[in-house]
Design a protein around this motif. Structure first.
Motif, short mmCIF file in Angstrom:
data_model
loop_
_atom_site.label_atom_id
_atom_site.label_comp_id
_atom_site.label_asym_id
_atom_site.label_seq_id
_atom_site.Cartn_x
_atom_site.Cartn_y
_atom_site.Cartn_z
N PHE A 304 -80.58 24.81 -28.77
CA PHE A 304 -81.43 25.95 -29.11
C PHE A 304 -81.81 26.63 -27.80
O PHE A 304 -82.62 26.11 -27.03
N SER A 305 -81.21 27.78 -27.52
CA SER A 305 -81.30 28.38 -26.18
C SER A 305 -81.47 29.89 -26.24
O SER A 305 -81.10 30.53 -27.23
N PRO A 306 -82.00 30.49 -25.16
CA PRO A 306 -82.16 31.94 -25.08
C PRO A 306 -80.97 32.63 -24.44
O PRO A 306 -80.32 32.08 -23.55
N ALA A 307 -80.69 33.85 -24.91
CA ALA A 307 -79.73 34.75 -24.27
C ALA A 307 -80.22 36.17 -24.51
O ALA A 307 -81.04 36.41 -25.41
N ALA A 308 -79.73 37.10 -23.72
CA ALA A 308 -80.15 38.50 -23.86
C ALA A 308 -80.06 38.93 -25.32
O ALA A 308 -79.05 38.70 -25.98
N SER A 309 -81.11 39.56 -25.82
CA SER A 309 -81.16 39.94 -27.24
C SER A 309 -80.27 41.14 -27.52
O SER A 309 -79.97 41.94 -26.62
#
Length: 413
Positions: A304-309
């Motif tokens: 579960f990770s962030p990346a540019a929206s």
């Protein structure tokens, strides 16, 4: 030696405030006066401002309202004070900030020295790995909903300086000049865009949310960037209970959670077997969701990770289109690199911090526009558009540092 004025405000403070305002730049307010216009008679203008502040006769002019487009097609109001008013607000901010800053919560990240949005994203990322659930809060029209009486009560907890209290009260009452020139009386709120608003907004939520969470839910960690808030919960039931409790708490402070945008999210990864309709949320330009990523031991798995929206990437493409780069055949490739590299570096520095491969399609889109520019500029490339693509690829290999994104696309970023 005193100035003989009711308020002892050193002239040096007005000078230091002016230097900060000048560094921040900004548009003209309702009087149409730019910073350059103000500087044309700098000594006199600063003296007049100091004189009025020190005598208690300073009344802020109306704030010029502009509408800033949002990604969803709507707009948000932004208030632009005059240059003089920005300097006056900076004088008060320089007095108040050192008094409140030491009391702020460690997980309040907005508009604070030594803290950034990327710090908040990084902490949220690590906490999502440790907590299965998130309550993603959206406070409806936060800046416009701040209750002046509650805000002044918060300010008085930290200062009894009479001139700071007087002018903060006056700024909260200053009218707004609408786009059509009409004056709008404000009964609550503090306009986004003013110098002192971010500090006052932080102070308001420090008591309305941060301190309340510390007392009431000390075991639920959160990250807050202004009115963007992520809370990490152990279970869906805990997130549901927190939502209900927060509804009442924020209502008591004049604030409302947006019912359509506040949501409970399951931080799904390959180790979490449960399910839930919401498995993604946006925070500070990043979308957090399950993604293939390198996990412990170097193996590939779902994290579960962030990346540019998608919204952020759409906004980048909109900005690139606005450059009209393909029509600038009067410019050399070096000229274009000098003009646009600062933007590209900024995007890579921010959106490339986590899961940077999400940026690649947008950066390749920029190369496509460079190919259109080359197609128009150079006659030998006009016969076949594909040649223009090859030309850009050839130049990027020969001079990989010319454009800020080329090293990244070639695996050297």
């Amino acid at each position: 030696m005193g100035s003989g004025k009711p308020f002892d405000i050193p002239k040096r403070e007005v000078w230091e405030a002016y230097k900060r305002v000048r560094a921040n730049k900004g548009a003209a307010g309702v009087d149409g006066q730019s910073i350059a216009d103000f500087e044309a008679d700098l000594t006199n203008n600063l003296y007049k401002l100091w004189n009025r502040l020190s005598s208690g006769s300073y009344f802020p002019p109306p704030v010029r309202r502009v509408e800033i487009p949002k990604g969803d097609g709507r707009t948000r109001p932004l208030g632009i004070p005059t240059v003089s008013d920005r300097i006056a607000q900076m004088v008060v901010k320089r007095h108040l900030e050192p008094l409140v800053e030491p009391h702020f919560h460690a997980d309040s990240y907005a508009y604070r020295p030594g803290k950034s949005a990327l710090d908040a994203v990084d902490v949220a990322r690590r906490r999502c790995w440790r907590h299965d659930w998130v309550l993603d809060l959206d406070i409806e029209a936060f800046f416009e909903s701040i209750e002046p009486a509650l805000l002044m009560r918060a300010v008085r907890k930290h200062t009894d300086c009479p001139w700071a209290l007087l002018y903060i009260q006056r700024w909260l009452q200053a009218p707004v000049q609408g786009v059509d020139g009409s004056l709008i009386v404000r009964e609550k709120g503090t306009p986004q865009g003013s110098v002192i608003s971010p500090l006052l907004a932080n102070l308001y939520l420090h008591y309305a949310f941060d301190q309340w969470m510390r007392r009431t839910y000390p075991d639920i960690p959160f990250e807050r960037f202004a009115d963007d808030v992520i809370c990490h919960c152990r279970s869906e039931a805990q997130a549901t209970a927190l939502w209900a409790s927060l509804d009442g708490r924020l209502a008591a402070c004049g604030l409302t959670l947006h019912p359509g945008k506040t949501k409970i999210v399951y931080c799904k990864d390959e180790d979490r077997r449960g399910d839930h309709p919401n498995q993604a949320f946006d925070f500070l330009g990043y979308t957090f969701r399950p993604r293939l990523a390198r996990r412990r031991g170097g193996r590939i798995g779902v994290s579960f990770s962030p990346a540019a929206s998608a919204k952020a990437l759409t906004e980048i493409r909109r900005t690139i289109r606005g450059w009209g780069l393909h029509n600038r055949s009067d410019k050399s490739l070096d000229d274009l690199a000098r003009m646009f590299n600062p933007y590209i570096r900024g995007w890579i520095a921010y959106y490339g911090r986590f899961y940077k491969s999400a940026l690649y399609p947008t950066l390749r889109h920029l190369d496509g526009i460079l190919a259109r520019w080359a197609h128009r500029k150079f006659k030998p490339l006009r016969r076949r558009r594909r040649r223009s693509r090859h030309w850009v690829e050839r130049i990027s290999r020969r001079n990989p540092r010319l454009f800020a994104h080329w090293p990244l696309l070639q695996g050297n970023g």
